[in-house]
Write a protein that holds these residues in place. Structure first.
Motif, PDB file in Angstrom:
ATOM      1  N   ALA A 284       0.827  -1.206   0.000  1.00 30.62           N
ATOM      2  CA  ALA A 284       0.000   0.000   0.000  1.00 30.62           C
ATOM      3  C   ALA A 284       0.863   1.258   0.000  1.00 30.62           C
ATOM      4  O   ALA A 284       0.559   2.235  -0.685  1.00 30.62           O
ATOM      5  CB  ALA A 284      -0.944  -0.004   1.198  1.00 30.62           C
ATOM      6  N   GLU A 285       1.962   1.231   0.762  1.00 31.49           N
ATOM      7  CA  GLU A 285       2.864   2.390   0.796  1.00 31.49           C
ATOM      8  C   GLU A 285       3.467   2.666  -0.571  1.00 31.49           C
ATOM      9  O   GLU A 285       3.757   3.818  -0.910  1.00 31.49           O
ATOM     10  CB  GLU A 285       3.966   2.156   1.832  1.00 31.49           C
ATOM     11  CG  GLU A 285       3.455   2.232   3.253  1.00 31.49           C
ATOM     12  CD  GLU A 285       4.460   1.766   4.298  1.00 31.49           C
ATOM     13  OE1 GLU A 285       4.239   2.061   5.483  1.00 31.49           O
ATOM     14  OE2 GLU A 285       5.462   1.105   3.932  1.00 31.49           O
ATOM     15  N   ALA A 286       3.639   1.625  -1.370  1.00 31.44           N
ATOM     16  CA  ALA A 286       4.208   1.791  -2.706  1.00 31.44           C
ATOM     17  C   ALA A 286       3.164   2.224  -3.734  1.00 31.44           C
ATOM     18  O   ALA A 286       3.509   2.854  -4.735  1.00 31.44           O
ATOM     19  CB  ALA A 286       4.862   0.480  -3.158  1.00 31.44           C
ATOM     20  N   LYS A 287       1.889   1.907  -3.492  1.00 38.59           N
ATOM     21  CA  LYS A 287       0.877   2.107  -4.536  1.00 38.59           C
ATOM     22  C   LYS A 287      -0.236   3.076  -4.201  1.00 38.59           C
ATOM     23  O   LYS A 287      -0.852   3.637  -5.105  1.00 38.59           O
ATOM     24  CB  LYS A 287       0.269   0.758  -4.914  1.00 38.59           C
ATOM     25  CG  LYS A 287       1.292  -0.173  -5.550  1.00 38.59           C
ATOM     26  CD  LYS A 287       0.663  -1.471  -6.004  1.00 38.59           C
ATOM     27  CE  LYS A 287       1.703  -2.345  -6.690  1.00 38.59           C
ATOM     28  NZ  LYS A 287       1.156  -3.643  -7.093  1.00 38.59           N
ATOM     29  N   GLU A 288      -0.548   3.256  -2.921  1.00 39.85           N
ATOM     30  CA  GLU A 288      -1.631   4.172  -2.560  1.00 39.85           C
ATOM     31  C   GLU A 288      -1.131   5.603  -2.625  1.00 39.85           C
ATOM     32  O   GLU A 288      -0.094   5.921  -2.029  1.00 39.85           O
ATOM     33  CB  GLU A 288      -2.159   3.872  -1.159  1.00 39.85           C
ATOM     34  CG  GLU A 288      -3.026   2.639  -1.063  1.00 39.85           C
ATOM     35  CD  GLU A 288      -4.369   2.794  -1.751  1.00 39.85           C
ATOM     36  OE1 GLU A 288      -4.952   3.892  -1.741  1.00 39.85           O
ATOM     37  OE2 GLU A 288      -4.835   1.801  -2.317  1.00 39.85           O
TER      38      GLU A 288
ATOM     39  N   TRP B 251      -7.676  -0.108   1.242  1.00 36.53           N
ATOM     40  CA  TRP B 251      -6.799   0.316   0.149  1.00 36.53           C
ATOM     41  C   TRP B 251      -7.548   0.081  -1.156  1.00 36.53           C
ATOM     42  O   TRP B 251      -7.498  -1.003  -1.739  1.00 36.53           O
ATOM     43  CB  TRP B 251      -5.483  -0.456   0.211  1.00 36.53           C
ATOM     44  CG  TRP B 251      -4.748  -0.232   1.498  1.00 36.53           C
ATOM     45  CD1 TRP B 251      -4.285   0.966   1.973  1.00 36.53           C
ATOM     46  CD2 TRP B 251      -4.401  -1.210   2.481  1.00 36.53           C
ATOM     47  NE1 TRP B 251      -3.668   0.791   3.188  1.00 36.53           N
ATOM     48  CE2 TRP B 251      -3.716  -0.535   3.522  1.00 36.53           C
ATOM     49  CE3 TRP B 251      -4.583  -2.595   2.591  1.00 36.53           C
ATOM     50  CZ2 TRP B 251      -3.232  -1.198   4.653  1.00 36.53           C
ATOM     51  CZ3 TRP B 251      -4.102  -3.260   3.710  1.00 36.53           C
ATOM     52  CH2 TRP B 251      -3.431  -2.555   4.715  1.00 36.53           C
ATOM     53  N   LYS B 252      -8.243   1.116  -1.601  1.00 31.20           N
ATOM     54  CA  LYS B 252      -9.147   0.986  -2.742  1.00 31.20           C
ATOM     55  C   LYS B 252      -8.413   0.560  -4.001  1.00 31.20           C
ATOM     56  O   LYS B 252      -8.900  -0.296  -4.750  1.00 31.20           O
ATOM     57  CB  LYS B 252      -9.875   2.314  -2.968  1.00 31.20           C
ATOM     58  CG  LYS B 252     -10.955   2.226  -4.008  1.00 31.20           C
ATOM     59  CD  LYS B 252     -11.774   3.496  -4.071  1.00 31.20           C
ATOM     60  CE  LYS B 252     -12.897   3.346  -5.076  1.00 31.20           C
ATOM     61  NZ  LYS B 252     -13.726   4.562  -5.140  1.00 31.20           N
ATOM     62  N   SER B 253      -7.242   1.162  -4.265  1.00 32.07           N
ATOM     63  CA  SER B 253      -6.530   0.826  -5.497  1.00 32.07           C
ATOM     64  C   SER B 253      -6.031  -0.618  -5.495  1.00 32.07           C
ATOM     65  O   SER B 253      -5.849  -1.223  -6.546  1.00 32.07           O
ATOM     66  CB  SER B 253      -5.359   1.787  -5.729  1.00 32.07           C
ATOM     67  OG  SER B 253      -4.389   1.627  -4.711  1.00 32.07           O
ATOM     68  N   LEU B 254      -5.833  -1.192  -4.313  1.00 26.92           N
ATOM     69  CA  LEU B 254      -5.404  -2.588  -4.205  1.00 26.92           C
ATOM     70  C   LEU B 254      -6.591  -3.535  -4.059  1.00 26.92           C
ATOM     71  O   LEU B 254      -6.415  -4.760  -4.079  1.00 26.92           O
ATOM     72  CB  LEU B 254      -4.472  -2.768  -3.004  1.00 26.92           C
ATOM     73  CG  LEU B 254      -3.172  -1.969  -3.035  1.00 26.92           C
ATOM     74  CD1 LEU B 254      -2.381  -2.182  -1.754  1.00 26.92           C
ATOM     75  CD2 LEU B 254      -2.331  -2.354  -4.240  1.00 26.92           C
TER      76      LEU B 254
ATOM     77  N   GLU C  79      -9.114  -9.401  10.315  1.00 24.75           N
ATOM     78  CA  GLU C  79      -9.725  -9.989   9.121  1.00 24.75           C
ATOM     79  C   GLU C  79      -9.164  -9.331   7.859  1.00 24.75           C
ATOM     80  O   GLU C  79      -9.126  -8.111   7.753  1.00 24.75           O
ATOM     81  CB  GLU C  79     -11.243  -9.819   9.143  1.00 24.75           C
ATOM     82  CG  GLU C  79     -11.917 -10.451   7.934  1.00 24.75           C
ATOM     83  CD  GLU C  79     -13.369 -10.076   7.783  1.00 24.75           C
ATOM     84  OE1 GLU C  79     -13.788  -9.774   6.649  1.00 24.75           O
ATOM     85  OE2 GLU C  79     -14.090 -10.069   8.807  1.00 24.75           O
ATOM     86  N   PHE C  80      -8.759 -10.165   6.922  1.00 23.09           N
ATOM     87  CA  PHE C  80      -8.245  -9.725   5.622  1.00 23.09           C
ATOM     88  C   PHE C  80      -9.306  -9.977   4.558  1.00 23.09           C
ATOM     89  O   PHE C  80      -9.857 -11.078   4.477  1.00 23.09           O
ATOM     90  CB  PHE C  80      -6.964 -10.483   5.282  1.00 23.09           C
ATOM     91  CG  PHE C  80      -5.838 -10.196   6.224  1.00 23.09           C
ATOM     92  CD1 PHE C  80      -4.879  -9.239   5.918  1.00 23.09           C
ATOM     93  CD2 PHE C  80      -5.735 -10.873   7.442  1.00 23.09           C
ATOM     94  CE1 PHE C  80      -3.846  -8.960   6.792  1.00 23.09           C
ATOM     95  CE2 PHE C  80      -4.698 -10.599   8.320  1.00 23.09           C
ATOM     96  CZ  PHE C  80      -3.755  -9.642   7.992  1.00 23.09           C
ATOM     97  N   TRP C  81      -9.572  -8.963   3.753  1.00 25.86           N
ATOM     98  CA  TRP C  81     -10.602  -9.018   2.714  1.00 25.86           C
ATOM     99  C   TRP C  81      -9.956  -8.696   1.379  1.00 25.86           C
ATOM    100  O   TRP C  81      -9.220  -7.707   1.257  1.00 25.86           O
ATOM    101  CB  TRP C  81     -11.682  -8.005   3.052  1.00 25.86           C
ATOM    102  CG  TRP C  81     -12.805  -7.830   2.065  1.00 25.86           C
ATOM    103  CD1 TRP C  81     -14.017  -8.436   2.097  1.00 25.86           C
ATOM    104  CD2 TRP C  81     -12.829  -6.939   0.934  1.00 25.86           C
ATOM    105  NE1 TRP C  81     -14.796  -7.988   1.059  1.00 25.86           N
ATOM    106  CE2 TRP C  81     -14.084  -7.079   0.327  1.00 25.86           C
ATOM    107  CE3 TRP C  81     -11.902  -6.052   0.375  1.00 25.86           C
ATOM    108  CZ2 TRP C  81     -14.456  -6.353  -0.818  1.00 25.86           C
ATOM    109  CZ3 TRP C  81     -12.253  -5.341  -0.756  1.00 25.86           C
ATOM    110  CH2 TRP C  81     -13.527  -5.489  -1.342  1.00 25.86           C
ATOM    111  N   ILE C  82     -10.233  -9.538   0.384  1.00 27.41           N
ATOM    112  CA  ILE C  82      -9.710  -9.341  -0.969  1.00 27.41           C
ATOM    113  C   ILE C  82     -10.891  -9.316  -1.922  1.00 27.41           C
ATOM    114  O   ILE C  82     -11.711 -10.245  -1.938  1.00 27.41           O
ATOM    115  CB  ILE C  82      -8.742 -10.477  -1.365  1.00 27.41           C
ATOM    116  CG1 ILE C  82      -7.623 -10.605  -0.335  1.00 27.41           C
ATOM    117  CG2 ILE C  82      -8.179 -10.233  -2.761  1.00 27.41           C
ATOM    118  CD1 ILE C  82      -6.849 -11.903  -0.443  1.00 27.41           C
TER     119      ILE C  82
END
Length: 198
Positions: free
Chosen positions: A23-27, A86-89, A169-172
């Motif tokens: 996220a730090e690289a892409k958000e 992280w919307k973009s991810l 909880e992790f959501w994809i």
């Protein structure tokens, strides 16, 4: 990390760190931003955005004014939840658990790492209380600046907190709303993992 990494991960903190790194690289803005939910003793909820400022064996750290609404609610009911989105991810992480205060030395260190303007604003703000107008806030900031021409001392009400996770909880995001969800629950100090329906 892709879905298979979340599916095979045995513990949540390393997985969270990997997702945060991506996220730090892409958000584009504030990848460490999280919605923090607190509640009154009788269960009335409130939520707002905060910035994650640390993660270690104690949990997820953030800083705020202890006299703000969230500070007052945490003093009365020290349970909270965070949601990182992280919307973009196309991912999110939800964290739930107990909140405690960080040591004053850590609050001091982080406070003094902030810009002078942020320090002045933190001292001047009566966070969450009624404000007559923008001018009144600016006057309070100027008054603090005059009182503190050199170093700005951390006010007692500005504190650090850490959310010790009991559930993560992790959501994809998935096609046709068939998302992947993986819940880690702490049971007798051991993480137990299960997949959830979307």
């Amino acid at each position: 990390m892709n879905m298979i990494d979340a599916e095979t991960a045995a513990e949540p903190i390393a997985l969270f760190r990997a997702w945060m790194h991506e996220a730090e690289a892409k958000e584009p803005n504030d990848p460490n931003a999280a919605a923090l939910a607190t509640a009154t003793v009788d269960g009335a909820p409130s939520v707002r955005m905060v910035l994650l400022k640390g993660l270690d064996e104690r949990g997820f750290a953030f800083y705020t004014n202890a006299e703000s609404r969230k500070g007052v609610e945490l003093a009365a009911n020290p349970r909270a939840a965070m949601c990182f989105h992280w919307k973009s991810l196309r991912r999110q992480v939800r964290v739930e658990g107990l909140v405690s205060e960080l040591p004053e030395t850590e609050a001091d260190a982080y406070f003094h790492s902030r810009s002078r303007g942020s320090q002045l604003g933190a001292v001047a703000s009566r966070q969450s209380r009624p404000l007559a107008g923008r001018q009144a806030l600016e006057e309070r900031v100027r008054a603090v600046e005059e009182r503190c021409p050199d170093d700005v001392s951390r006010p007692d009400f500005w504190r650090g907190y850490v959310l010790w996770p009991e559930r993560i909880e992790f959501w994809i995001n998935g096609a046709d709303r068939l998302h992947d969800r993986f819940l880690f629950s702490r049971v007798d100090s051991v993480w137990v993992k299960e997949r959830l329906y979307p």
